[in-house]
Design a protein around this motif. Structure first.
Motif, PDB file in Angstrom:
ATOM      1  N   SER A 160       1.154  -1.315  -0.108  1.00 20.10           N
ATOM      2  CA  SER A 160       0.034  -0.103  -0.490  1.00 20.10           C
ATOM      3  C   SER A 160       1.348   1.528   0.209  1.00 20.10           C
ATOM      4  N   LYS A 279      -4.623  -6.011   5.560  1.00 19.59           N
ATOM      5  CA  LYS A 279      -5.968  -5.042   5.144  1.00 19.59           C
ATOM      6  C   LYS A 279      -6.583  -4.875   6.192  1.00 19.59           C
ATOM      7  N   ASN A 285      -7.340   0.214  -0.139  1.00 19.08           N
ATOM      8  CA  ASN A 285      -6.110   0.917  -1.419  1.00 19.08           C
ATOM      9  C   ASN A 285      -4.692  -0.235  -1.963  1.00 19.08           C
ATOM     10  N   PRO A 300      -5.790  -6.727  -6.916  1.00 19.63           N
ATOM     11  CA  PRO A 300      -6.356  -6.355  -6.028  1.00 19.63           C
ATOM     12  C   PRO A 300      -6.265  -7.047  -4.643  1.00 19.63           C
ATOM     13  N   ASP A 301      -6.329  -6.370  -3.644  1.00 17.88           N
ATOM     14  CA  ASP A 301      -6.058  -7.688  -2.392  1.00 17.88           C
ATOM     15  C   ASP A 301      -7.649  -7.708  -1.728  1.00 17.88           C
ATOM     16  N   SER A 318      -8.696  -0.884  -4.572  1.00 20.79           N
ATOM     17  CA  SER A 318      -8.066  -1.968  -4.222  1.00 20.79           C
ATOM     18  C   SER A 318      -7.964  -2.281  -6.556  1.00 20.79           C
TER      19      SER A 318
END
Length: 340
Positions: A160, A279, A285, A300-301, A318
């Motif tokens: 991030s 998370k 993001n 994306p996470d 994300s």
């Protein structure tokens, strides 16, 4: 493909069309900044995107259907059909047909990037359950891509704006974590993290924190000896070579005190130890980057989120971050022009 392209070509695999993957992809690509920086190629089926365009009322999302990567248009969102027929789109429902399409999209994109037709790969979320079959054990994108590109070792690197967390062990049962945390494995992951921080993120002298395995990082051997016998010697070896590696730190206090902000990277021993705090702090993001591959791959996470699929509730932050990060990492390797 146009040899005069001034932007990187980024392949986006659609993942599970019954989850939020199509929604977050389409919403992210509606950000005009992205088309100025990259040329996106979605590996999916045009009918699935048309369904969500109408269903979610995303009238501002437009795309160009192409038969293969050679027909790419550098000022448009391009879509390649990866199956002859589009499976029925059933938001929120797990189907084997959607799993087959997700795998076909991934395999098609892998072939194109191996053929040097793509500069990076962004993978939208898929469902491991509807991909797995007797002939294929699909553990996750990271492992599948590591094998596909014959990488000796890779690392799940959650990134991030102000936090980067790598994992020693990834998608394995918790019961197997202790045996997988070896001095050799920690050294491998630290080498990958150091190289990635320098080459992919432009940090000349990275500072890395290493977490302990046991509660309170073993409490000087009272709660486990892995820190003393395995983790500390690995850290010492890197310190002796002049690297800024510190730890092992108890993970609860480390993240509770926000110490991750003092480091360029954090190496966690197992999946949930690293991903739960990541998370919690950066879900909207955060990006999953696979370090150690010969290609740039981000994702994306989050997962397929069947519970909100088709309801226009998915946040594309994300996915947008994953596309921008792919561009940023590519830009570390060579400069690109931006469209006016």
């Amino acid at each position: 493909m146009n040899p005069k392209k001034n932007k990187p070509v980024i392949g986006i695999t659609i993942g599970d069309i019954n989850g939020v993957s199509a929604e977050v992809t389409m919403k992210a690509l509606m950000d005009n900044r992205i088309l100025k920086l990259v040329t996106p190629v979605i590996y999916a089926h045009g009918k699935a995107l048309t369904f969500y365009r109408k269903h979610l009322k995303l009238e501002d999302f437009n795309f160009m259907q192409i038969r293969n990567i050679g027909e790419i248009h550098h000022k448009k969102v391009n879509v390649i059909n990866v199956t002859e027929e589009c499976p029925e789109v059933m938001p929120g429902t797990e189907t084997s047909e959607a799993g087959k399409m997700a795998l076909a999209a991934l395999d098609h994109a892998i072939a194109d990037i191996k053929d040097h037709k793509l500069d990076a790969l962004v993978t939208a979320p898929l469902n491991k359950n509807n991909i797995n079959a007797e002939s294929l054990k699909f553990v996750g994108h990271t492992e599948y891509l590591t094998e596909a590109f014959e990488a000796k070792e890779s690392m799940m690197f959650m990134v991030s704006e102000d936090m980067r967390v790598g994992l020693v062990s990834g998608h394995i049962p918790l019961s197997q974590v202790t045996e997988s945390v070896t001095g050799h494995k920690i050294e491998q992951k630290l080498k990958i993290m150091l190289a990635s921080l320098r080459e992919d993120f432009g940090i000349e002298k990275p500072r890395i924190a290493v977490l302990g395995l046991n509660p309170h990082a073993g409490e000087d051997g009272l709660l486990g000896k892995e820190e003393i016998e395995i983790i500390q010697p690995a850290i010492r070896e890197f310190k002796d070579k002049g690297h800024l590696i510190f730890g092992p730190y108890p993970s609860d206090g480390f993240f509770g005190m926000m110490h991750q902000k003092k480091f360029d990277g954090v190496l966690a021993m197992y999946h949930d130890q690293g991903l739960v705090p990541f998370k919690t702090l950066a879900f909207d993001n955060g990006v999953n980057f696979t370090a150690g591959l010969p290609i740039v791959r981000t994702s994306p996470d989050h997962g397929t989120a069947y519970n909100i699929a088709g309801k226009n509730l998915a946040d594309e932050g994300s996915m947008r971050a994953a596309i921008f990060m792919a561009y940023d990492i590519l830009s570390q390797k060579q400069p690109w022009e931006e469209d006016e």
